[in-house]
Scaffold this motif. Structure first.
Motif, PDB file in Angstrom:
ATOM      1  N   GLU A  50      48.195  46.055  72.846  1.00  0.00           N
ATOM      2  CA  GLU A  50      46.856  46.034  72.256  1.00  0.00           C
ATOM      3  C   GLU A  50      46.898  46.701  70.888  1.00  0.00           C
ATOM      4  O   GLU A  50      47.624  47.684  70.691  1.00  0.00           O
ATOM      5  N   ALA A  51      46.123  46.176  69.962  1.00  0.00           N
ATOM      6  CA  ALA A  51      46.023  46.784  68.634  1.00  0.00           C
ATOM      7  C   ALA A  51      44.752  46.276  67.964  1.00  0.00           C
ATOM      8  O   ALA A  51      44.252  45.187  68.276  1.00  0.00           O
ATOM      9  N   THR A  52      44.237  47.068  67.052  1.00  0.00           N
ATOM     10  CA  THR A  52      43.073  46.684  66.254  1.00  0.00           C
ATOM     11  C   THR A  52      43.451  46.810  64.784  1.00  0.00           C
ATOM     12  O   THR A  52      43.977  47.846  64.368  1.00  0.00           O
ATOM     13  N   ILE A  53      43.232  45.753  64.021  1.00  0.00           N
ATOM     14  CA  ILE A  53      43.616  45.751  62.603  1.00  0.00           C
ATOM     15  C   ILE A  53      42.445  45.268  61.747  1.00  0.00           C
ATOM     16  O   ILE A  53      41.525  44.606  62.240  1.00  0.00           O
ATOM     17  N   ASP A  54      42.495  45.621  60.472  1.00  0.00           N
ATOM     18  CA  ASP A  54      41.549  45.122  59.478  1.00  0.00           C
ATOM     19  C   ASP A  54      42.299  44.195  58.527  1.00  0.00           C
ATOM     20  O   ASP A  54      43.375  44.554  58.023  1.00  0.00           O
ATOM     21  N   VAL A  55      41.744  43.031  58.291  1.00  0.00           N
ATOM     22  CA  VAL A  55      42.343  42.084  57.345  1.00  0.00           C
ATOM     23  C   VAL A  55      41.323  41.784  56.252  1.00  0.00           C
ATOM     24  O   VAL A  55      40.131  41.645  56.525  1.00  0.00           O
ATOM     25  N   ALA A  56      41.803  41.723  55.029  1.00  0.00           N
ATOM     26  CA  ALA A  56      40.940  41.437  53.885  1.00  0.00           C
ATOM     27  C   ALA A  56      41.650  40.433  52.990  1.00  0.00           C
ATOM     28  O   ALA A  56      42.701  40.743  52.406  1.00  0.00           O
ATOM     29  N   ALA A  57      41.112  39.230  52.911  1.00  0.00           N
ATOM     30  CA  ALA A  57      41.680  38.222  52.016  1.00  0.00           C
ATOM     31  C   ALA A  57      41.339  38.582  50.575  1.00  0.00           C
ATOM     32  O   ALA A  57      40.400  39.326  50.288  1.00  0.00           O
ATOM     33  N   GLY A  58      42.100  38.030  49.638  1.00  0.00           N
ATOM     34  CA  GLY A  58      41.888  38.314  48.222  1.00  0.00           C
ATOM     35  C   GLY A  58      40.656  37.623  47.661  1.00  0.00           C
ATOM     36  O   GLY A  58      40.263  36.539  48.113  1.00  0.00           O
ATOM     37  N   ASN A  59      40.038  38.263  46.664  1.00  0.00           N
ATOM     38  CA  ASN A  59      38.906  37.644  45.969  1.00  0.00           C
ATOM     39  C   ASN A  59      39.413  36.644  44.942  1.00  0.00           C
ATOM     40  O   ASN A  59      40.503  36.794  44.380  1.00  0.00           O
ATOM     41  N   GLY A  60      38.599  35.644  44.690  1.00  0.00           N
ATOM     42  CA  GLY A  60      38.955  34.684  43.656  1.00  0.00           C
ATOM     43  C   GLY A  60      38.781  35.282  42.261  1.00  0.00           C
ATOM     44  O   GLY A  60      37.902  36.122  42.036  1.00  0.00           O
ATOM     45  N   GLY A  61      39.608  34.857  41.325  1.00  0.00           N
ATOM     46  CA  GLY A  61      39.501  35.341  39.949  1.00  0.00           C
ATOM     47  C   GLY A  61      38.313  34.727  39.213  1.00  0.00           C
ATOM     48  O   GLY A  61      37.865  33.618  39.534  1.00  0.00           O
ATOM     49  N   SER A  62      37.775  35.459  38.245  1.00  0.00           N
ATOM     50  CA  SER A  62      36.623  34.965  37.477  1.00  0.00           C
ATOM     51  C   SER A  62      37.062  33.910  36.466  1.00  0.00           C
ATOM     52  O   SER A  62      38.192  33.924  35.968  1.00  0.00           O
ATOM     53  N   GLY A  63      36.150  32.983  36.188  1.00  0.00           N
ATOM     54  CA  GLY A  63      36.415  31.999  35.143  1.00  0.00           C
ATOM     55  C   GLY A  63      36.275  32.622  33.761  1.00  0.00           C
ATOM     56  O   GLY A  63      35.713  33.710  33.593  1.00  0.00           O
ATOM     57  N   CYS A  64      36.775  31.933  32.769  1.00  0.00           N
ATOM     58  CA  CYS A  64      36.770  32.449  31.390  1.00  0.00           C
ATOM     59  C   CYS A  64      35.922  31.539  30.494  1.00  0.00           C
ATOM     60  O   CYS A  64      35.987  30.312  30.593  1.00  0.00           O
ATOM     61  N   ALA A  65      35.115  32.172  29.626  1.00  0.00           N
ATOM     62  CA  ALA A  65      34.346  31.429  28.624  1.00  0.00           C
ATOM     63  C   ALA A  65      35.025  31.654  27.276  1.00  0.00           C
ATOM     64  O   ALA A  65      34.954  32.747  26.716  1.00  0.00           O
ATOM     65  N   GLY A  73      37.039  23.215  17.918  1.00  0.00           N
ATOM     66  CA  GLY A  73      38.077  23.040  18.946  1.00  0.00           C
ATOM     67  C   GLY A  73      37.533  22.801  20.339  1.00  0.00           C
ATOM     68  O   GLY A  73      38.189  22.202  21.179  1.00  0.00           O
ATOM     69  N   GLY A  74      36.326  23.296  20.589  1.00  0.00           N
ATOM     70  CA  GLY A  74      35.728  23.081  21.911  1.00  0.00           C
ATOM     71  C   GLY A  74      36.132  24.150  22.911  1.00  0.00           C
ATOM     72  O   GLY A  74      36.920  25.054  22.629  1.00  0.00           O
ATOM     73  N   PRO A  75      35.571  24.075  24.098  1.00  0.00           N
ATOM     74  CA  PRO A  75      35.831  25.091  25.130  1.00  0.00           C
ATOM     75  C   PRO A  75      37.262  24.984  25.669  1.00  0.00           C
ATOM     76  O   PRO A  75      37.785  23.882  25.831  1.00  0.00           O
ATOM     77  N   ASP A  76      37.859  26.131  25.923  1.00  0.00           N
ATOM     78  CA  ASP A  76      39.211  26.126  26.504  1.00  0.00           C
ATOM     79  C   ASP A  76      39.392  27.258  27.530  1.00  0.00           C
ATOM     80  O   ASP A  76      40.501  27.717  27.770  1.00  0.00           O
ATOM     81  N   GLY A  77      38.271  27.716  28.133  1.00  0.00           N
ATOM     82  CA  GLY A  77      38.359  28.775  29.155  1.00  0.00           C
ATOM     83  C   GLY A  77      38.749  28.208  30.513  1.00  0.00           C
ATOM     84  O   GLY A  77      38.092  27.302  31.033  1.00  0.00           O
ATOM     85  N   GLY A  78      39.821  28.726  31.102  1.00  0.00           N
ATOM     86  CA  GLY A  78      40.337  28.208  32.366  1.00  0.00           C
ATOM     87  C   GLY A  78      39.632  28.802  33.587  1.00  0.00           C
ATOM     88  O   GLY A  78      38.912  29.806  33.511  1.00  0.00           O
ATOM     89  N   ASP A  79      39.847  28.174  34.740  1.00  0.00           N
ATOM     90  CA  ASP A  79      39.278  28.657  36.005  1.00  0.00           C
ATOM     91  C   ASP A  79      40.089  29.843  36.537  1.00  0.00           C
ATOM     92  O   ASP A  79      41.275  30.013  36.221  1.00  0.00           O
ATOM     93  N   GLY A  80      39.443  30.633  37.368  1.00  0.00           N
ATOM     94  CA  GLY A  80      40.139  31.740  38.022  1.00  0.00           C
ATOM     95  C   GLY A  80      41.005  31.252  39.169  1.00  0.00           C
ATOM     96  O   GLY A  80      40.800  30.168  39.724  1.00  0.00           O
TER      97      GLY A  80
END
Length: 358
Positions: free
Chosen positions: A6-21, A32-39
């Motif tokens: 028996e065991a009890t654990i905590d799991v936390a997945a990673g957050n997504g990165g923010s997009g760029c403007a 040149g127009g927009p060139d900000g990529g997704d997170g």
């Protein structure tokens, strides 16, 4: 290695990165127009069944598991990198459930089976994602989505075809040592077995089954006497229970029939479904009963217990009667597997226990 189920654990997945403007700024390119990529996507957490593990001790001390966050998007059309996933290897038969709701999330029954425990958050959108013929200079961007976080309860139930059940010192450990290459601790005092032992019993070429030995059960286990019902969960996946009875107890005041009834009563208190499983009676330690008294004592025991099922008379110490028991058990298990058992190989006639340890 210490056995931990028996065991009890905590799991936390990673957050997504923010997009760029961001906008392209270069000499001689005024628009040149927009060139900000997704997170990038956050790392997820998976569980995988591993047949080489037999305990949850790793998760008794490592309770927190966090995946990396995804990277933020950047200019020049650069998308953020995804966070690395985490794979938690667990023994076969592990049940993963949510500690708060009690909902079962996964049961690891197949080697290599991969189950998602916590999903990583998706990355946010950069302004490159929003450009269109009517919106040529978007300044929108979105943050990344958070990853899932859970508190999980891990419970190991060993995978075995047959389970041994009985009082302490009934000879269960001696029996599993006699019919397989498992080598549990054997001594002349109660509660020698402190954790489940698994052994593979070889009946012939490609003919085998797994047997599990658990610590002895005594009257009052439901109230916490002895080791209580701590290890009975390991018998819930079995197809057959062998009720091992000491037919020649050291204390003449001890009644084997009363002990056998107490075991059945405790089994019913713990789980009616476990009580309803097929159960065979194995009368052990016949080597300690005078030959002229064996038949009378066995008949008297069966009559007083009012037992209607199969009865096997054995001596695990001398291995007398073990071969017919092993063969009968294999034929029963083979029927449940929809396998027609072949004739036994004569090379295995003398080896009542030729098996590899689990």
């Amino acid at each position: 290695m210490k056995f931990v189920d028996e065991a009890t654990i905590d799991v936390a997945a990673g957050n997504g990165g923010s997009g760029c403007a961001s906008f392209r700024r270069e000499k001689f390119i005024p628009f040149g127009g927009p060139d900000g990529g997704d997170g990038g996507r956050g790392g997820s957490i998976y569980a995988v069944g591993d047949r080489n593990l037999n305990t949850l001790i790793d998760y008794r001390y490592a309770r927190r598991h966090e995946a990396r966050n995804g990277e933020a998007g950047r200019g020049s059309d650069q998308f953020g990198a995804a966070g690395a996933d985490i794979v938690l290897r667990m023994p076969m038969g592990t049940i993963v459930s949510d500690a708060e709701s009690g909902a079962v999330l996964a049961e690891l029954l197949v080697p290599g089976e991969k189950v998602l425990l916590a999903k990583g958050g998706d990355g946010g959108f950069g302004n490159l994602h929003f450009k269109s013929s009517t919106n040529r200079a978007p300044r929108q961007k979105t943050p990344g989505w958070p990853g899932e976080q859970r508190k999980l309860r891990l419970e190991l139930r060993v995978l075995a075809d047959v389970g041994l059940l009985g009082m302490p010192n009934a000879g269960k450990s001696t029996l599993i040592a006699a019919v397989s290459n498992a080598r549990p601790k054997i001594a002349d005092y109660p509660f020698t077995t402190l954790h489940p032992n698994l052994g593979v019993v070889r009946v012939g070429p490609e003919q085998s089954f797994v047997v599990a030995d658990i610590p002895g059960l005594i009257e009052g286990a439901s109230e916490g006497a002895g080791l209580g019902h701590l290890f009975l969960r390991h018998l819930q996946r079995t197809h057959l229970l062998l009720h091992v009875v000491d037919l020649a107890p050291f204390d003449e005041a001890v009644d084997p029939v009363a002990q056998a009834r107490a075991i059945v009563a405790e089994l019913k208190k713990y789980d009616p479904a476990l009580h309803a499983k097929p159960r065979w009676l194995v009368l052990n330690k016949l080597d300690m009963v005078p030959a002229e008294e064996r038949e009378k004592r066995v008949k008297d025991f069966v009559r007083r217990l009012r037992w209607k099922g199969p009865v096997f008379e054995i001596s695990a110490l001398t291995r007398e009667g073990c071969q017919p028991l092993v063969r009968a058990v294999y034929e029963h298990v083979a029927k449940l597997r929809n396998v027609v058992p072949d004739d036994p190989d004569p090379r295995f006639d003398d080896a009542t226990a030729g098996g590899a340890a689990s």
